[in-house]
Design a protein around this motif. Structure first.
Motif, PDB file in Angstrom:
ATOM      1  N   GLN A  39       0.905   1.047   1.906  1.00  0.00           N
ATOM      2  CA  GLN A  39       1.372   1.720   3.118  1.00  0.00           C
ATOM      3  C   GLN A  39       0.661   3.043   3.248  1.00  0.00           C
ATOM      4  O   GLN A  39       0.771   3.904   2.366  1.00  0.00           O
ATOM      5  N   GLY A  42       2.032   6.826   8.450  1.00  0.00           N
ATOM      6  CA  GLY A  42       2.144   6.446   9.847  1.00  0.00           C
ATOM      7  C   GLY A  42       1.925   4.979  10.133  1.00  0.00           C
ATOM      8  O   GLY A  42       1.938   4.560  11.293  1.00  0.00           O
ATOM      9  N   LYS A  43       1.736   4.183   9.090  1.00  0.00           N
ATOM     10  CA  LYS A  43       1.495   2.755   9.285  1.00  0.00           C
ATOM     11  C   LYS A  43       2.559   1.930   8.575  1.00  0.00           C
ATOM     12  O   LYS A  43       3.255   2.410   7.686  1.00  0.00           O
ATOM     13  N   ASP A  44       2.672   0.668   8.977  1.00  0.00           N
ATOM     14  CA  ASP A  44       3.608  -0.240   8.331  1.00  0.00           C
ATOM     15  C   ASP A  44       3.087  -0.665   6.963  1.00  0.00           C
ATOM     16  O   ASP A  44       1.883  -0.641   6.697  1.00  0.00           O
ATOM     17  N   ARG A  45       4.021  -1.085   6.121  1.00  0.00           N
ATOM     18  CA  ARG A  45       3.630  -1.645   4.835  1.00  0.00           C
ATOM     19  C   ARG A  45       2.944  -2.988   5.086  1.00  0.00           C
ATOM     20  O   ARG A  45       3.412  -3.791   5.885  1.00  0.00           O
ATOM     21  N   GLU A  46       1.840  -3.212   4.375  1.00  0.00           N
ATOM     22  CA  GLU A  46       1.052  -4.416   4.622  1.00  0.00           C
ATOM     23  C   GLU A  46       0.656  -5.094   3.318  1.00  0.00           C
ATOM     24  O   GLU A  46       0.553  -4.465   2.263  1.00  0.00           O
ATOM     25  N   GLU A  88     -10.618   3.742   4.008  1.00  0.00           N
ATOM     26  CA  GLU A  88      -9.586   2.926   4.674  1.00  0.00           C
ATOM     27  C   GLU A  88      -8.616   2.297   3.677  1.00  0.00           C
ATOM     28  O   GLU A  88      -7.562   1.799   4.071  1.00  0.00           O
ATOM     29  N   ALA A  91      -3.912   4.754   0.442  1.00  0.00           N
ATOM     30  CA  ALA A  91      -2.529   4.401   0.744  1.00  0.00           C
ATOM     31  C   ALA A  91      -1.698   4.517  -0.529  1.00  0.00           C
ATOM     32  O   ALA A  91      -2.236   4.673  -1.625  1.00  0.00           O
TER      33      ALA A  91
END
Length: 123
Positions: A39, A42-46, A88, A91
């Motif tokens: 994660q 500001g982003k969802d867990r992926e 990128e 996280a």
């Protein structure tokens, strides 16, 4: 009580490698799906990657060919080798497990989580 403990995060330059490790305890048996999610702020867990007890692995498209997941059922450990890292990939990385031998890419279907380990990749 099930407990997942991650280790191995840190900071690395773009193109570098890191290895994450997760050790589980409190299960009683080892045929559960285990894996890694991440994660970013500001982003969802992926999904990053998950693996069955038989060693069948699933990878997110973004990491396929760069990351390798493995597990040691005797030690109840799951390893994530991360290569060719890019900014990128920065996280918080979480180890996860679910009480089923079947894996899924959906984090909502995983009931057990580690505390997370930060991975930071600089350009």
């Amino acid at each position: 009580q099930v407990r997942l403990v991650e280790s191995g995060g840190g900071s690395v330059q773009s193109g570098g490698s890191l290895k994450l490790s997760c050790t589980a305890s409190g299960y009683g048996h080892n045929n559960f799906c285990k894996g890694w999610f991440r994660q970013a702020p500001g982003k969802d867990r992926e999904l990053v990657s998950v693996i069955t007890s038989d060693g069948v692995a699933t990878y997110a498209d973004s990491v396929d060919g760069r990351f390798i997941i493995s597990r040691d059922n005797a030690e109840d450990t799951v390893i994530l080798e991360m290569n060719s890292l890019s900014p990128e990939d920065t996280a918080m990385y979480y180890c996860a497990s679910r009480p089923s031998p079947t894996c899924t890419p959906l984090p909502a279907l995983f009931g057990w989580w580690g505390q997370g380990t930060q991975v930071t990749v600089s350009s």
